[in-house]
Design a protein around this motif. Sequence first.
Motif, PDB file in Angstrom:
ATOM      1  N   GLU A  22       0.838  -1.200   0.000  1.00 19.55           N
ATOM      2  CA  GLU A  22       0.000   0.000   0.000  1.00 19.55           C
ATOM      3  C   GLU A  22       0.869   1.244   0.000  1.00 19.55           C
ATOM      4  OE1 GLU A  22      -3.103   2.217   3.006  1.00 19.55           O
ATOM      5  OE2 GLU A  22      -3.217   0.032   2.860  1.00 19.55           O
ATOM      6  N   LEU A  23       0.384   2.265  -0.688  1.00 18.67           N
ATOM      7  CA  LEU A  23       1.041   3.573  -0.711  1.00 18.67           C
ATOM      8  C   LEU A  23      -0.025   4.647  -0.660  1.00 18.67           C
ATOM      9  CD1 LEU A  23       3.680   5.282  -1.214  1.00 18.67           C
ATOM     10  CD2 LEU A  23       3.068   5.168  -3.652  1.00 18.67           C
ATOM     11  N   ARG A  24       0.085   5.518   0.314  1.00 22.67           N
ATOM     12  CA  ARG A  24      -0.812   6.684   0.377  1.00 22.67           C
ATOM     13  C   ARG A  24      -0.125   7.829  -0.361  1.00 22.67           C
ATOM     14  NH1 ARG A  24      -5.143   5.922   3.545  1.00 22.67           N
ATOM     15  NH2 ARG A  24      -5.066   4.079   4.861  1.00 22.67           N
ATOM     16  N   PHE A  25      -0.929   8.657  -1.054  1.00 22.45           N
ATOM     17  CA  PHE A  25      -0.316   9.702  -1.861  1.00 22.45           C
ATOM     18  C   PHE A  25      -1.241  10.906  -2.019  1.00 22.45           C
ATOM     19  CE2 PHE A  25      -2.628   6.949  -4.717  1.00 22.45           C
ATOM     20  CZ  PHE A  25      -3.204   7.799  -5.657  1.00 22.45           C
ATOM     21  N   ARG A  26      -0.622  12.003  -2.435  1.00 24.47           N
ATOM     22  CA  ARG A  26      -1.307  13.240  -2.806  1.00 24.47           C
ATOM     23  C   ARG A  26      -0.813  13.616  -4.193  1.00 24.47           C
ATOM     24  NH1 ARG A  26      -2.032  17.097   2.277  1.00 24.47           N
ATOM     25  NH2 ARG A  26      -3.965  17.332   1.189  1.00 24.47           N
ATOM     26  N   LEU A  27      -1.301  14.683  -4.749  1.00 22.54           N
ATOM     27  CA  LEU A  27      -0.925  15.092  -6.109  1.00 22.54           C
ATOM     28  C   LEU A  27       0.590  15.170  -6.311  1.00 22.54           C
ATOM     29  CD1 LEU A  27      -1.938  15.913  -8.915  1.00 22.54           C
ATOM     30  CD2 LEU A  27      -2.060  18.265  -8.080  1.00 22.54           C
ATOM     31  N   PRO A  28       1.362  15.794  -5.396  1.00 21.00           N
ATOM     32  CA  PRO A  28       2.814  15.843  -5.613  1.00 21.00           C
ATOM     33  C   PRO A  28       3.482  14.465  -5.551  1.00 21.00           C
ATOM     34  CG  PRO A  28       2.157  17.476  -3.967  1.00 21.00           C
ATOM     35  CD  PRO A  28       0.965  16.605  -4.230  1.00 21.00           C
ATOM     36  N   GLY A  29       2.796  13.469  -5.032  1.00 19.75           N
ATOM     37  CA  GLY A  29       3.359  12.134  -4.910  1.00 19.75           C
ATOM     38  C   GLY A  29       3.139  11.232  -6.112  1.00 19.75           C
ATOM     39  N   LEU A  30       2.571  11.750  -7.202  1.00 18.03           N
ATOM     40  CA  LEU A  30       2.315  10.905  -8.367  1.00 18.03           C
ATOM     41  C   LEU A  30       3.586  10.258  -8.940  1.00 18.03           C
ATOM     42  CD1 LEU A  30      -0.564  12.833 -10.133  1.00 18.03           C
ATOM     43  CD2 LEU A  30      -0.695  10.610  -8.988  1.00 18.03           C
ATOM     44  N   PRO A  31       4.749  10.918  -8.930  1.00 18.53           N
ATOM     45  CA  PRO A  31       5.958  10.200  -9.375  1.00 18.53           C
ATOM     46  C   PRO A  31       6.251   8.967  -8.511  1.00 18.53           C
ATOM     47  CG  PRO A  31       6.361  12.554  -9.416  1.00 18.53           C
ATOM     48  CD  PRO A  31       5.027  12.354  -8.737  1.00 18.53           C
ATOM     49  N   LEU A  32       5.988   9.044  -7.209  1.00 16.05           N
ATOM     50  CA  LEU A  32       6.170   7.880  -6.334  1.00 16.05           C
ATOM     51  C   LEU A  32       5.182   6.766  -6.685  1.00 16.05           C
ATOM     52  CD1 LEU A  32       6.667   9.661  -2.892  1.00 16.05           C
ATOM     53  CD2 LEU A  32       8.421   8.585  -4.320  1.00 16.05           C
ATOM     54  N   VAL A  33       3.969   7.147  -7.059  1.00 15.07           N
ATOM     55  CA  VAL A  33       2.966   6.163  -7.464  1.00 15.07           C
ATOM     56  C   VAL A  33       3.441   5.436  -8.720  1.00 15.07           C
ATOM     57  CG1 VAL A  33       0.608   5.852  -8.333  1.00 15.07           C
ATOM     58  CG2 VAL A  33       1.035   7.390  -6.398  1.00 15.07           C
ATOM     59  N   ARG A  34       3.966   6.184  -9.682  1.00 11.37           N
ATOM     60  CA  ARG A  34       4.456   5.552 -10.911  1.00 11.37           C
ATOM     61  C   ARG A  34       5.608   4.593 -10.618  1.00 11.37           C
ATOM     62  NH1 ARG A  34       3.084  10.773 -12.704  1.00 11.37           N
ATOM     63  NH2 ARG A  34       5.207  11.556 -12.483  1.00 11.37           N
ATOM     64  N   GLN A  35       6.524   4.966  -9.729  1.00  9.93           N
ATOM     65  CA  GLN A  35       7.632   4.082  -9.380  1.00  9.93           C
ATOM     66  C   GLN A  35       7.123   2.847  -8.630  1.00  9.93           C
ATOM     67  OE1 GLN A  35      11.028   4.449 -10.331  1.00  9.93           O
ATOM     68  NE2 GLN A  35      10.834   2.296  -9.765  1.00  9.93           N
ATOM     69  N   PHE A  36       6.185   3.061  -7.707  1.00 12.10           N
ATOM     70  CA  PHE A  36       5.552   1.962  -6.978  1.00 12.10           C
ATOM     71  C   PHE A  36       4.915   0.985  -7.975  1.00 12.10           C
ATOM     72  CE2 PHE A  36       1.665   0.237  -5.026  1.00 12.10           C
ATOM     73  CZ  PHE A  36       2.130  -0.291  -3.829  1.00 12.10           C
ATOM     74  N   ALA A  37       4.180   1.520  -8.950  1.00 13.64           N
ATOM     75  CA  ALA A  37       3.516   0.688  -9.950  1.00 13.64           C
ATOM     76  C   ALA A  37       4.533  -0.102 -10.765  1.00 13.64           C
ATOM     77  CB  ALA A  37       2.657   1.554 -10.864  1.00 13.64           C
ATOM     78  N   GLU A  38       5.586   0.549 -11.204  1.00 20.62           N
ATOM     79  CA  GLU A  38       6.617  -0.134 -11.986  1.00 20.62           C
ATOM     80  C   GLU A  38       7.253  -1.265 -11.183  1.00 20.62           C
ATOM     81  OE1 GLU A  38      10.844   0.871 -14.176  1.00 20.62           O
ATOM     82  OE2 GLU A  38       9.417   2.502 -13.882  1.00 20.62           O
ATOM     83  N   ASP A  39       7.578  -0.994  -9.931  1.00 23.05           N
ATOM     84  CA  ASP A  39       8.186  -2.010  -9.074  1.00 23.05           C
ATOM     85  C   ASP A  39       7.236  -3.197  -8.868  1.00 23.05           C
ATOM     86  OD1 ASP A  39      10.377  -0.314  -8.859  1.00 23.05           O
ATOM     87  OD2 ASP A  39       9.861   0.368  -6.830  1.00 23.05           O
ATOM     88  N   GLU A  40       5.961  -2.918  -8.638  1.00 27.21           N
ATOM     89  CA  GLU A  40       4.978  -3.988  -8.432  1.00 27.21           C
ATOM     90  C   GLU A  40       4.779  -4.808  -9.703  1.00 27.21           C
ATOM     91  OE1 GLU A  40       3.178  -4.905  -5.388  1.00 27.21           O
ATOM     92  OE2 GLU A  40       5.117  -3.981  -5.004  1.00 27.21           O
ATOM     93  N   ALA A  41       4.792  -4.138 -10.856  1.00 30.44           N
ATOM     94  CA  ALA A  41       4.640  -4.845 -12.129  1.00 30.44           C
ATOM     95  C   ALA A  41       5.774  -5.843 -12.329  1.00 30.44           C
ATOM     96  CB  ALA A  41       4.603  -3.841 -13.285  1.00 30.44           C
ATOM     97  N   ARG A  42       6.985  -5.408 -12.088  1.00 29.02           N
ATOM     98  CA  ARG A  42       8.139  -6.303 -12.251  1.00 29.02           C
ATOM     99  C   ARG A  42       8.072  -7.453 -11.248  1.00 29.02           C
ATOM    100  NH1 ARG A  42      10.921  -1.589 -14.044  1.00 29.02           N
ATOM    101  NH2 ARG A  42      11.429  -1.974 -16.224  1.00 29.02           N
ATOM    102  N   ALA A  43       7.731  -7.139 -10.001  1.00 29.04           N
ATOM    103  CA  ALA A  43       7.683  -8.171  -8.961  1.00 29.04           C
ATOM    104  C   ALA A  43       6.607  -9.220  -9.248  1.00 29.04           C
ATOM    105  CB  ALA A  43       7.438  -7.528  -7.593  1.00 29.04           C
ATOM    106  N   SER A  44       5.534  -8.822  -9.920  1.00 26.86           N
ATOM    107  CA  SER A  44       4.438  -9.759 -10.178  1.00 26.86           C
ATOM    108  C   SER A  44       4.610 -10.531 -11.476  1.00 26.86           C
ATOM    109  CB  SER A  44       3.101  -9.017 -10.198  1.00 26.86           C
ATOM    110  OG  SER A  44       3.015  -8.239 -11.373  1.00 26.86           O
ATOM    111  N   GLY A  45       5.643 -10.200 -12.243  1.00 26.55           N
ATOM    112  CA  GLY A  45       5.885 -10.946 -13.474  1.00 26.55           C
ATOM    113  C   GLY A  45       5.191 -10.404 -14.697  1.00 26.55           C
ATOM    114  N   ILE A  46       4.716  -9.171 -14.648  1.00 29.95           N
ATOM    115  CA  ILE A  46       4.155  -8.574 -15.862  1.00 29.95           C
ATOM    116  C   ILE A  46       5.276  -8.495 -16.888  1.00 29.95           C
ATOM    117  CG2 ILE A  46       3.271  -6.401 -16.841  1.00 29.95           C
ATOM    118  CD1 ILE A  46       1.546  -6.093 -14.399  1.00 29.95           C
ATOM    119  N   PRO A  47       5.023  -8.908 -18.130  1.00 28.34           N
ATOM    120  CA  PRO A  47       6.073  -8.866 -19.150  1.00 28.34           C
ATOM    121  C   PRO A  47       6.649  -7.456 -19.311  1.00 28.34           C
ATOM    122  CG  PRO A  47       4.161 -10.076 -19.954  1.00 28.34           C
ATOM    123  CD  PRO A  47       3.778  -9.455 -18.638  1.00 28.34           C
ATOM    124  N   GLU A  48       7.943  -7.394 -19.505  1.00 25.67           N
ATOM    125  CA  GLU A  48       8.641  -6.105 -19.607  1.00 25.67           C
ATOM    126  C   GLU A  48       7.989  -5.175 -20.629  1.00 25.67           C
ATOM    127  OE1 GLU A  48      11.268  -3.469 -18.094  1.00 25.67           O
ATOM    128  OE2 GLU A  48      11.079  -5.518 -17.369  1.00 25.67           O
TER     129      GLU A  48
END
Length: 137
Positions: A22-48
């Motif tokens: 889980e990640l809580r965020f506000r508007l300035p935190g959207l870059p963190l959300v994108r990094q969180f999403a990328e990390d989760e995608a790789r960890a779950s095996g989503i194709p590159e």
Amino acid sequence: MNEDVEPQSGYTSPPPGAPVKELRFRLPGLPLVRQFAEDEARASGIPEEAIGDFVIAVNEVATNAVTHGADDAWIRTWTVDGALVVEIHDQGRWKPGPIPGAVGGMGLWVARLLSSDLTLRVGRGGSTVIMRFPGKG
């Protein structure tokens, strides 16, 4: 895309014992959300080659949450049967667009095209979008 006015109790919950991030965020935190999403995608095996589209879908919904919903929002992820599930929630109440003739408001439409399933739930507790993405088979 499924749309419900009142969420069913427990519908958005991960299965018992499933690890949840889980990640809580506000508007300035959207870059963190994108990094969180990328990390989760790789960890779950989503194709590159699908990770970019995954991050776009997550970013569109997260942006909606903090611009049309409420100042604060959160994202949760877990896997079910090899699929990565992403839940984004805010305390606001917003409806899907786009409005005919609008130059914006297509975030949910884009996210729906990029995910294997998207559900929007709007009720007294706020707005929740749940998306599924194929991961490890």
